[in-house]
Design a protein around this motif. Sequence first.
Motif, PDB file in Angstrom:
ATOM      1  N   ARG A 157      -5.607   7.996  -2.113  1.00 62.51           N
ATOM      2  CA  ARG A 157      -4.556   7.982  -1.090  1.00 62.51           C
ATOM      3  C   ARG A 157      -5.142   7.989   0.318  1.00 62.51           C
ATOM      4  O   ARG A 157      -4.588   7.377   1.229  1.00 62.51           O
ATOM      5  CB  ARG A 157      -3.595   9.163  -1.296  1.00 62.51           C
ATOM      6  N   ASP A 158      -6.273   8.678   0.468  1.00 58.23           N
ATOM      7  CA  ASP A 158      -6.960   8.651   1.770  1.00 58.23           C
ATOM      8  C   ASP A 158      -7.468   7.251   2.088  1.00 58.23           C
ATOM      9  O   ASP A 158      -7.370   6.787   3.234  1.00 58.23           O
ATOM     10  CB  ASP A 158      -8.142   9.632   1.766  1.00 58.23           C
ATOM     11  N   ARG A 159      -8.011   6.568   1.066  1.00 61.12           N
ATOM     12  CA  ARG A 159      -8.491   5.197   1.284  1.00 61.12           C
ATOM     13  C   ARG A 159      -7.335   4.258   1.623  1.00 61.12           C
ATOM     14  O   ARG A 159      -7.485   3.346   2.443  1.00 61.12           O
ATOM     15  CB  ARG A 159      -9.244   4.699   0.043  1.00 61.12           C
ATOM     16  N   LEU A 193       0.820  -1.204   0.000  1.00 62.72           N
ATOM     17  CA  LEU A 193       0.000   0.000   0.000  1.00 62.72           C
ATOM     18  C   LEU A 193       0.857   1.260   0.000  1.00 62.72           C
ATOM     19  O   LEU A 193       0.518   2.255  -0.653  1.00 62.72           O
ATOM     20  CB  LEU A 193      -0.933   0.000   1.217  1.00 62.72           C
ATOM     21  N   ASP A 194       1.965   1.220   0.736  1.00 66.13           N
ATOM     22  CA  ASP A 194       2.885   2.363   0.761  1.00 66.13           C
ATOM     23  C   ASP A 194       3.428   2.655  -0.638  1.00 66.13           C
ATOM     24  O   ASP A 194       3.497   3.815  -1.063  1.00 66.13           O
ATOM     25  CB  ASP A 194       4.055   2.091   1.716  1.00 66.13           C
ATOM     26  N   ARG A 195       3.822   1.604  -1.346  1.00 65.51           N
ATOM     27  CA  ARG A 195       4.362   1.779  -2.701  1.00 65.51           C
ATOM     28  C   ARG A 195       3.295   2.356  -3.633  1.00 65.51           C
ATOM     29  O   ARG A 195       3.591   3.235  -4.454  1.00 65.51           O
ATOM     30  CB  ARG A 195       4.891   0.450  -3.249  1.00 65.51           C
ATOM     31  N   GLN A 196       2.076   1.861  -3.506  1.00 63.29           N
ATOM     32  CA  GLN A 196       1.006   2.373  -4.359  1.00 63.29           C
ATOM     33  C   GLN A 196       0.735   3.843  -4.066  1.00 63.29           C
ATOM     34  O   GLN A 196       0.569   4.654  -4.979  1.00 63.29           O
ATOM     35  CB  GLN A 196      -0.280   1.573  -4.159  1.00 63.29           C
ATOM     36  N   SER A 197       0.702   4.201  -2.789  1.00 61.09           N
ATOM     37  CA  SER A 197       0.439   5.589  -2.405  1.00 61.09           C
ATOM     38  C   SER A 197       1.537   6.521  -2.929  1.00 61.09           C
ATOM     39  O   SER A 197       1.247   7.616  -3.431  1.00 61.09           O
ATOM     40  CB  SER A 197       0.339   5.697  -0.878  1.00 61.09           C
TER      41      SER A 197
END
Length: 221
Positions: free
Chosen positions: A76-78, A32-36
């Motif tokens: 990004r909030d999700r 998730l960090d990489r996607q954000s």
Amino acid sequence: MFNVFNLFQSKPSPDKIVNKWCSDIRAQQRVLDRQSRGILVEEKKVEQTIKQLAKKGDIKSCKTLAKEVVRSRKQRDRIATSKAQLNSISMELRRQLSMLKVAGTLQKSTHVMKAVNQLMSVPMLQRSLMEMSKEMMKAGVIDEMTEDMLDSIDADEDVEEEAEAEVDKVLAEVTEGLLGSIGSANAARLPENNARVSEAEENESDIDLEEMNSRLSALRS
């Protein structure tokens, strides 16, 4: 028929099971960090393009890109919410592990059940969470998922058309007031009807818009 090899097959201890789940959760948080971060990088590129197009007076393209910025920020909030939910699952599992000596076994947790169901709607987490949820059901931590829960996972969560107020807010922020909610007062500062933009530049802008939209869409999926 009795299999003698079953005598040597030991069931994993609860602490090993929980440690494995927590390790899997940390791995998903890194995903998730990489996607954000990827979304943020593309978002900044889009904001720079909005600034350039605003100076040329291409209001239509600016609004189109501003909608993408609104969507990427919501995504990004999700992601941040999903990370927090993953962390809450990990904390609950650790709490249960600390109580294991007293309880003797892992206990059923409505908190974990609720968090897992909510996270199932995140496409990139579905596969790993399905596997984890099966293991949790076997361990008695959560109940078996019902058909209603599975239907909610497959529900379409496409972002609705962004509110005009949100788009205006982004335009005002990115263009420093040239466009957006206070942009009407600055209309005289814009080139009239894109007069300064050549046909070649317009075509080039269209290509850039399509490319940026496709990159952001790919990152959000």
